[in-house]
Design a protein around this motif. Sequence first.
Motif, PDB file in Angstrom:
ATOM      1  N   ALA B   2       0.809  -1.205   0.000  1.00 31.65           N
ATOM      2  CA  ALA B   2       0.000   0.000   0.000  1.00 31.65           C
ATOM      3  C   ALA B   2       0.844   1.258   0.000  1.00 31.65           C
ATOM      4  O   ALA B   2       0.331   2.344  -0.228  1.00 31.65           O
ATOM      5  CB  ALA B   2      -0.907   0.005   1.224  1.00 31.65           C
ATOM      6  N   GLY B   3       2.131   1.181   0.271  1.00 31.57           N
ATOM      7  CA  GLY B   3       2.922   2.387   0.369  1.00 31.57           C
ATOM      8  C   GLY B   3       2.628   3.097   1.671  1.00 31.57           C
ATOM      9  O   GLY B   3       1.986   2.568   2.580  1.00 31.57           O
ATOM     10  N   VAL B   4       3.059   4.348   1.760  1.00 33.21           N
ATOM     11  CA  VAL B   4       2.834   5.150   2.959  1.00 33.21           C
ATOM     12  C   VAL B   4       1.424   5.729   2.897  1.00 33.21           C
ATOM     13  O   VAL B   4       1.044   6.341   1.889  1.00 33.21           O
ATOM     14  CB  VAL B   4       3.868   6.289   3.065  1.00 33.21           C
ATOM     15  N   THR B   5       0.667   5.534   3.959  1.00 37.08           N
ATOM     16  CA  THR B   5      -0.677   6.077   3.994  1.00 37.08           C
ATOM     17  C   THR B   5      -0.807   7.077   5.131  1.00 37.08           C
ATOM     18  O   THR B   5      -0.164   6.929   6.183  1.00 37.08           O
ATOM     19  CB  THR B   5      -1.737   4.969   4.162  1.00 37.08           C
ATOM     20  N   GLN B   6      -1.640   8.086   4.912  1.00 37.07           N
ATOM     21  CA  GLN B   6      -1.842   9.128   5.898  1.00 37.07           C
ATOM     22  C   GLN B   6      -3.338   9.403   6.041  1.00 37.07           C
ATOM     23  O   GLN B   6      -4.091   9.316   5.079  1.00 37.07           O
ATOM     24  CB  GLN B   6      -1.129  10.426   5.495  1.00 37.07           C
ATOM     25  N   SER B   7      -3.719   9.760   7.276  1.00 40.28           N
ATOM     26  CA  SER B   7      -5.105  10.142   7.512  1.00 40.28           C
ATOM     27  C   SER B   7      -5.173  11.249   8.562  1.00 40.28           C
ATOM     28  O   SER B   7      -4.302  11.337   9.431  1.00 40.28           O
ATOM     29  CB  SER B   7      -5.910   8.915   7.977  1.00 40.28           C
ATOM     30  N   PRO B   8      -6.168  12.116   8.442  1.00 37.85           N
ATOM     31  CA  PRO B   8      -7.106  12.214   7.323  1.00 37.85           C
ATOM     32  C   PRO B   8      -6.461  12.894   6.112  1.00 37.85           C
ATOM     33  O   PRO B   8      -5.322  13.320   6.189  1.00 37.85           O
ATOM     34  CB  PRO B   8      -8.208  13.099   7.909  1.00 37.85           C
ATOM     35  N   THR B   9      -7.208  13.003   5.028  1.00 41.67           N
ATOM     36  CA  THR B   9      -6.707  13.665   3.832  1.00 41.67           C
ATOM     37  C   THR B   9      -6.723  15.175   4.014  1.00 41.67           C
ATOM     38  O   THR B   9      -5.771  15.874   3.630  1.00 41.67           O
ATOM     39  CB  THR B   9      -7.557  13.286   2.615  1.00 41.67           C
ATOM     40  N   HIS B  10      -7.829  15.661   4.551  1.00 45.99           N
ATOM     41  CA  HIS B  10      -7.991  17.090   4.792  1.00 45.99           C
ATOM     42  C   HIS B  10      -8.532  17.284   6.208  1.00 45.99           C
ATOM     43  O   HIS B  10      -9.239  16.423   6.737  1.00 45.99           O
ATOM     44  CB  HIS B  10      -8.986  17.718   3.804  1.00 45.99           C
ATOM     45  N   LEU B  11      -8.212  18.466   6.768  1.00 46.78           N
ATOM     46  CA  LEU B  11      -8.637  18.753   8.131  1.00 46.78           C
ATOM     47  C   LEU B  11      -8.759  20.264   8.272  1.00 46.78           C
ATOM     48  O   LEU B  11      -7.875  21.010   7.822  1.00 46.78           O
ATOM     49  CB  LEU B  11      -7.591  18.221   9.090  1.00 46.78           C
ATOM     50  N   CYS B  23      -0.030   8.305  10.400  1.00 47.42           N
ATOM     51  CA  CYS B  23       0.780   7.807   9.289  1.00 47.42           C
ATOM     52  C   CYS B  23       1.066   6.334   9.488  1.00 47.42           C
ATOM     53  O   CYS B  23       1.465   5.905  10.573  1.00 47.42           O
ATOM     54  CB  CYS B  23       2.092   8.581   9.218  1.00 47.42           C
ATOM     55  N   SER B  24       0.871   5.553   8.431  1.00 45.37           N
ATOM     56  CA  SER B  24       1.277   4.153   8.420  1.00 45.37           C
ATOM     57  C   SER B  24       2.399   3.992   7.414  1.00 45.37           C
ATOM     58  O   SER B  24       2.227   4.337   6.238  1.00 45.37           O
ATOM     59  CB  SER B  24       0.097   3.254   8.034  1.00 45.37           C
ATOM     60  N   PRO B  70       4.420   0.430  18.393  1.00 46.13           N
ATOM     61  CA  PRO B  70       5.215  -0.785  18.129  1.00 46.13           C
ATOM     62  C   PRO B  70       5.084  -1.312  16.710  1.00 46.13           C
ATOM     63  O   PRO B  70       5.975  -2.006  16.217  1.00 46.13           O
ATOM     64  CB  PRO B  70       4.664  -1.783  19.153  1.00 46.13           C
ATOM     65  N   ASN B  71       3.967  -1.032  16.038  1.00 46.10           N
ATOM     66  CA  ASN B  71       3.802  -1.496  14.647  1.00 46.10           C
ATOM     67  C   ASN B  71       4.416  -0.500  13.656  1.00 46.10           C
ATOM     68  O   ASN B  71       4.194  -0.617  12.450  1.00 46.10           O
ATOM     69  CB  ASN B  71       2.323  -1.716  14.321  1.00 46.10           C
ATOM     70  N   TYR B  72       5.169   0.471  14.147  1.00 46.79           N
ATOM     71  CA  TYR B  72       5.905   1.489  13.387  1.00 46.79           C
ATOM     72  C   TYR B  72       5.038   2.642  12.888  1.00 46.79           C
ATOM     73  O   TYR B  72       5.589   3.612  12.359  1.00 46.79           O
ATOM     74  CB  TYR B  72       6.684   0.894  12.200  1.00 46.79           C
ATOM     75  N   SER B  73       3.729   2.558  13.029  1.00 48.21           N
ATOM     76  CA  SER B  73       2.916   3.694  12.639  1.00 48.21           C
ATOM     77  C   SER B  73       3.206   4.875  13.557  1.00 48.21           C
ATOM     78  O   SER B  73       3.805   4.711  14.634  1.00 48.21           O
ATOM     79  CB  SER B  73       1.430   3.339  12.682  1.00 48.21           C
ATOM     80  N   SER B  74       2.781   6.052  13.135  1.00 50.30           N
ATOM     81  CA  SER B  74       3.182   7.251  13.864  1.00 50.30           C
ATOM     82  C   SER B  74       2.061   8.272  13.878  1.00 50.30           C
ATOM     83  O   SER B  74       1.173   8.270  13.010  1.00 50.30           O
ATOM     84  CB  SER B  74       4.427   7.855  13.210  1.00 50.30           C
ATOM     85  N   GLU B  75       2.103   9.127  14.873  1.00 49.74           N
ATOM     86  CA  GLU B  75       1.197  10.265  14.978  1.00 49.74           C
ATOM     87  C   GLU B  75       1.996  11.547  15.115  1.00 49.74           C
ATOM     88  O   GLU B  75       3.066  11.570  15.749  1.00 49.74           O
ATOM     89  CB  GLU B  75       0.277  10.118  16.197  1.00 49.74           C
ATOM     90  N   LEU B  76       1.440  12.596  14.534  1.00 49.73           N
ATOM     91  CA  LEU B  76       1.967  13.947  14.727  1.00 49.73           C
ATOM     92  C   LEU B  76       0.887  14.744  15.439  1.00 49.73           C
ATOM     93  O   LEU B  76      -0.257  14.777  14.978  1.00 49.73           O
ATOM     94  CB  LEU B  76       2.306  14.591  13.376  1.00 49.73           C
ATOM     95  N   CYS B  91       4.277  12.638   5.630  1.00 48.39           N
ATOM     96  CA  CYS B  91       4.943  11.581   6.366  1.00 48.39           C
ATOM     97  C   CYS B  91       5.816  10.805   5.386  1.00 48.39           C
ATOM     98  O   CYS B  91       5.425  10.597   4.237  1.00 48.39           O
ATOM     99  CB  CYS B  91       3.898  10.665   6.994  1.00 48.39           C
ATOM    100  N   ALA B  92       6.990  10.415   5.831  1.00 48.21           N
ATOM    101  CA  ALA B  92       7.882   9.618   5.001  1.00 48.21           C
ATOM    102  C   ALA B  92       8.408   8.453   5.819  1.00 48.21           C
ATOM    103  O   ALA B  92       8.688   8.601   7.013  1.00 48.21           O
ATOM    104  CB  ALA B  92       9.055  10.463   4.494  1.00 48.21           C
ATOM    105  N   SER B  93       8.527   7.309   5.187  1.00 45.10           N
ATOM    106  CA  SER B  93       9.082   6.154   5.894  1.00 45.10           C
ATOM    107  C   SER B  93      10.324   5.648   5.183  1.00 45.10           C
ATOM    108  O   SER B  93      10.517   5.886   3.978  1.00 45.10           O
ATOM    109  CB  SER B  93       8.046   5.037   6.035  1.00 45.10           C
TER     110      SER B  93
END
Lengths: 114, 115
Positions: B2-11, B23-24, B70-76, B91-93
């Motif tokens: 799936a590549g790098v995914t981010q949510s939400p798209t807009h805020l 970010c995943s 622990p699953n490497y996902s992240s929050e800002l 987000c970049a992985s």
Amino acid sequence: AQSVTQPDIHITVSEGASLELRCNYSYGATPYLFWYVQSPGQGLQLLLKYFSGDTLVQGIKGFEAEFKRSQSSFNLRKPSVHWSDAAEYFCAVAPWGSASKIIFGSGTRLSIRP
Amino acid sequence: DAGVTQSPTHLIKTRGQQVTLRCSPKSGHDTVSWYQQALGQGPQFIFQYYEEEERQRGNFPDRFSGHQFPNYSSELNVNALWLGDSALYLCASSPTSGSSYNEQFFGPGTRLTVL
């Protein structure tokens, strides 16, 4: 301080014409160098990278770039542009040995004239 | 993949509010970096997370904080939002080994508007 300069804010070229986007960097040693492309509403896609070795680097979509240490430059070239190449292009640097903190230029917007 | 995914798209938020972006990373990547891209500018490095710890930080105030799971996902997280925080947050992985070592893969970003 580390920095990247892209002197051209906006460039327009005709479809089929050649392209060169300029990039100059300021860094104490040889850094990692990158070119990214960003289409409207999209994230960044890596076009090519230079870490070491041959100073002429081939990338995706027919792009290439040449590292010139003496000029602190890493210009991006393409021999014949296509309408789909219209996008924002970013040159970037990172400390040699680690791409943990990438420093980006302000970008060059490329428009294609039909 | 799936590549790098981010949510939400807009805020859309108002000044003074707090926001959390997610970010995943790409499969197999254990390092996550966050960037802020203001309109008409190049992305600016906020910070990087590895092994659930902040490894490196750019020139951003403490209002900007993050977390890695622990699953490497992240929050800002951004507290006390002000108008100048309006931007595209990328987000970049990256992996710490393998052929893509030292290459960052970017997500599509979250567009934050502060009113």
